[in-house]
Design a protein around this motif. Structure first.
Motif, mmCIF file in Angstrom:
data_model
loop_
_atom_site.group_PDB
_atom_site.id
_atom_site.type_symbol
_atom_site.label_atom_id
_atom_site.label_comp_id
_atom_site.label_asym_id
_atom_site.label_seq_id
_atom_site.Cartn_x
_atom_site.Cartn_y
_atom_site.Cartn_z
ATOM 1 N N LYS A 124 0.820 -1.206 0.000
ATOM 2 C CA LYS A 124 0.000 0.000 0.000
ATOM 3 C C LYS A 124 0.860 1.264 0.000
ATOM 4 O O LYS A 124 0.491 2.280 -0.599
ATOM 5 C CB LYS A 124 -0.921 0.012 1.225
ATOM 6 C CG LYS A 124 -2.215 -0.761 1.076
ATOM 7 C CD LYS A 124 -3.035 -0.667 2.354
ATOM 8 C CE LYS A 124 -4.406 -1.300 2.176
ATOM 9 N NZ LYS A 124 -5.265 -0.504 1.264
ATOM 10 N N GLU A 125 1.986 1.202 0.697
ATOM 11 C CA GLU A 125 2.839 2.374 0.803
ATOM 12 C C GLU A 125 3.441 2.782 -0.540
ATOM 13 O O GLU A 125 3.909 3.902 -0.691
ATOM 14 C CB GLU A 125 3.957 2.121 1.817
ATOM 15 C CG GLU A 125 3.483 1.850 3.231
ATOM 16 C CD GLU A 125 2.828 3.060 3.872
ATOM 17 O OE1 GLU A 125 3.024 4.185 3.364
ATOM 18 O OE2 GLU A 125 2.124 2.892 4.882
ATOM 19 N N PHE A 148 1.233 -3.748 -12.930
ATOM 20 C CA PHE A 148 0.989 -2.685 -11.952
ATOM 21 C C PHE A 148 -0.489 -2.604 -11.596
ATOM 22 O O PHE A 148 -0.835 -2.303 -10.446
ATOM 23 C CB PHE A 148 1.527 -1.367 -12.496
ATOM 24 C CG PHE A 148 3.020 -1.373 -12.611
ATOM 25 C CD1 PHE A 148 3.810 -0.944 -11.567
ATOM 26 C CD2 PHE A 148 3.645 -1.852 -13.757
ATOM 27 C CE1 PHE A 148 5.193 -0.983 -11.645
ATOM 28 C CE2 PHE A 148 5.029 -1.899 -13.851
ATOM 29 C CZ PHE A 148 5.800 -1.476 -12.788
ATOM 30 N N ALA A 149 -1.362 -2.893 -12.554
ATOM 31 C CA ALA A 149 -2.787 -2.962 -12.235
ATOM 32 C C ALA A 149 -3.051 -4.075 -11.228
ATOM 33 O O ALA A 149 -3.821 -3.905 -10.275
ATOM 34 C CB ALA A 149 -3.588 -3.197 -13.515
ATOM 35 N N ALA A 150 -2.383 -5.216 -11.426
ATOM 36 C CA ALA A 150 -2.556 -6.335 -10.498
ATOM 37 C C ALA A 150 -2.024 -5.994 -9.110
ATOM 38 O O ALA A 150 -2.637 -6.340 -8.094
ATOM 39 C CB ALA A 150 -1.845 -7.570 -11.052
ATOM 40 N N LEU A 151 -0.886 -5.311 -9.046
ATOM 41 C CA LEU A 151 -0.308 -4.938 -7.760
ATOM 42 C C LEU A 151 -1.216 -3.970 -7.004
ATOM 43 O O LEU A 151 -1.381 -4.083 -5.779
ATOM 44 C CB LEU A 151 1.075 -4.323 -7.954
ATOM 45 C CG LEU A 151 2.176 -5.300 -8.368
ATOM 46 C CD1 LEU A 151 3.448 -4.547 -8.728
ATOM 47 C CD2 LEU A 151 2.451 -6.311 -7.253
ATOM 48 N N LEU A 152 -1.807 -3.033 -7.712
ATOM 49 C CA LEU A 152 -2.719 -2.090 -7.052
ATOM 50 C C LEU A 152 -3.940 -2.827 -6.497
ATOM 51 O O LEU A 152 -4.418 -2.515 -5.399
ATOM 52 C CB LEU A 152 -3.150 -1.002 -8.036
ATOM 53 C CG LEU A 152 -2.064 0.026 -8.371
ATOM 54 C CD1 LEU A 152 -2.492 0.884 -9.563
ATOM 55 C CD2 LEU A 152 -1.759 0.917 -7.167
ATOM 56 N N GLY A 189 5.740 5.630 2.064
ATOM 57 C CA GLY A 189 5.822 5.397 3.501
ATOM 58 C C GLY A 189 6.954 4.471 3.888
ATOM 59 O O GLY A 189 8.028 4.573 3.341
ATOM 60 N N PRO A 190 6.722 3.553 4.814
ATOM 61 C CA PRO A 190 7.779 2.669 5.297
ATOM 62 C C PRO A 190 8.533 2.045 4.139
ATOM 63 O O PRO A 190 7.931 1.446 3.268
ATOM 64 C CB PRO A 190 6.990 1.615 6.090
ATOM 65 C CG PRO A 190 5.811 2.357 6.579
ATOM 66 C CD PRO A 190 5.449 3.313 5.483
ATOM 67 N N GLN A 191 9.833 2.267 4.142
ATOM 68 C CA GLN A 191 10.638 1.958 2.966
ATOM 69 C C GLN A 191 10.668 0.476 2.622
ATOM 70 O O GLN A 191 10.878 -0.343 3.478
ATOM 71 C CB GLN A 191 12.051 2.479 3.159
ATOM 72 C CG GLN A 191 12.198 3.968 2.836
ATOM 73 C CD GLN A 191 11.323 4.842 3.657
ATOM 74 O OE1 GLN A 191 10.753 4.367 4.568
ATOM 75 N NE2 GLN A 191 11.196 6.093 3.370
ATOM 76 N N PRO A 192 10.331 0.337 1.403
ATOM 77 C CA PRO A 192 10.486 -1.031 1.025
ATOM 78 C C PRO A 192 11.883 -1.153 0.617
ATOM 79 O O PRO A 192 12.621 -0.409 0.474
ATOM 80 C CB PRO A 192 9.547 -1.244 -0.182
ATOM 81 C CG PRO A 192 9.468 0.067 -0.842
ATOM 82 C CD PRO A 192 9.727 1.047 0.306
#
Length: 206
Positions: A124-125, A148-152, A189-192
């Motif tokens: 989500k970040e 990227f559509a799948a990841l969202l 947000g929290p670094q991947p």
């Protein structure tokens, strides 16, 4: 979690081993990426490799290094890398390769080793970055937009804002794409993390 690994494999530089593995990847791949899978199956490997390089290696606007889209070459990027590496190590995992930890395929490999809820929280970040990249790829008519559509969708976030176009010629000027897509800074947000990337849990290769 196999879905994250399948998407990571599809975002890596296409090698013969990837093409051979497509029959195994297909059942784990979300519907959004079936177009890309079919293209990789049907296209000459050299053409697929050239297309990949022209998209992801020659265009900063399509860089698969997440922090490139947040910090650019600023000093903050280095600290973000340290924080991301710490997140990996805190979970007994380590990226072992010549690549940076913010390389998206490596990040997805990392997510594949986490509990589903925690993996989704990390993903989500990155939603703003994923959407920007997916929209740019859709504008170019690239099958990679489906990843990227799948990841969202996996992140539980709104999808792409641009409908896929007909795929552009391989010789399309990538510099023009960079100029057309100079976006304002997006929040993260929290670094991947390039293939090959190996992840270790407690010193054991995964």
């Amino acid at each position: 979690m196999k879905t994250y690994r399948a998407l990571a494999a599809l975002l890596a530089y296409p090698e013969a081993a990837l093409i051979e593995a497509l029959p195994e990847i297909r059942p784990q791949a979300p519907a959004e990426v079936l177009r890309l899978v079919k293209e990789l199956e049907a296209e000459d490997l050299f053409v697929s490799q050239e297309r990949y390089v022209s998209l992801f290696d020659r265009s900063r606007a399509l860089s698969l290094h997440l922090f490139e889209h947040v910090h650019g070459e600023s000093r903050d990027r280095g600290q973000a890398m340290v924080d991301l590496q710490a997140a990996y190590l805190a979970r007994g995992m380590q990226v072992v390769a010549h690549e940076l930890p913010d390389y998206l395929p490596a990040f997805l490999e990392f997510l594949s080793l986490l509990p589903p809820g925690e993996a989704q929280g990390f993903l989500k970040e990155t939603a703003s970055i994923l959407r920007a990249l997916g929209d740019r790829l859709a504008e170019r008519g690239s099958g990679y937009a489906g990843v990227f559509a799948a990841l969202l969708r996996l992140a539980g976030e709104p999808g792409l804002t641009r409908a896929p176009r007909e795929r552009l010629d391989l010789g399309e000027d990538v510099l023009a794409l960079d100029k057309a897509w100079m976006d304002p800074e997006v929040t993260f947000g929290p670094q991947p993390g390039v293939a090959p990337v190996r992840l270790y849990r407690n010193g054991v290769p995964q």
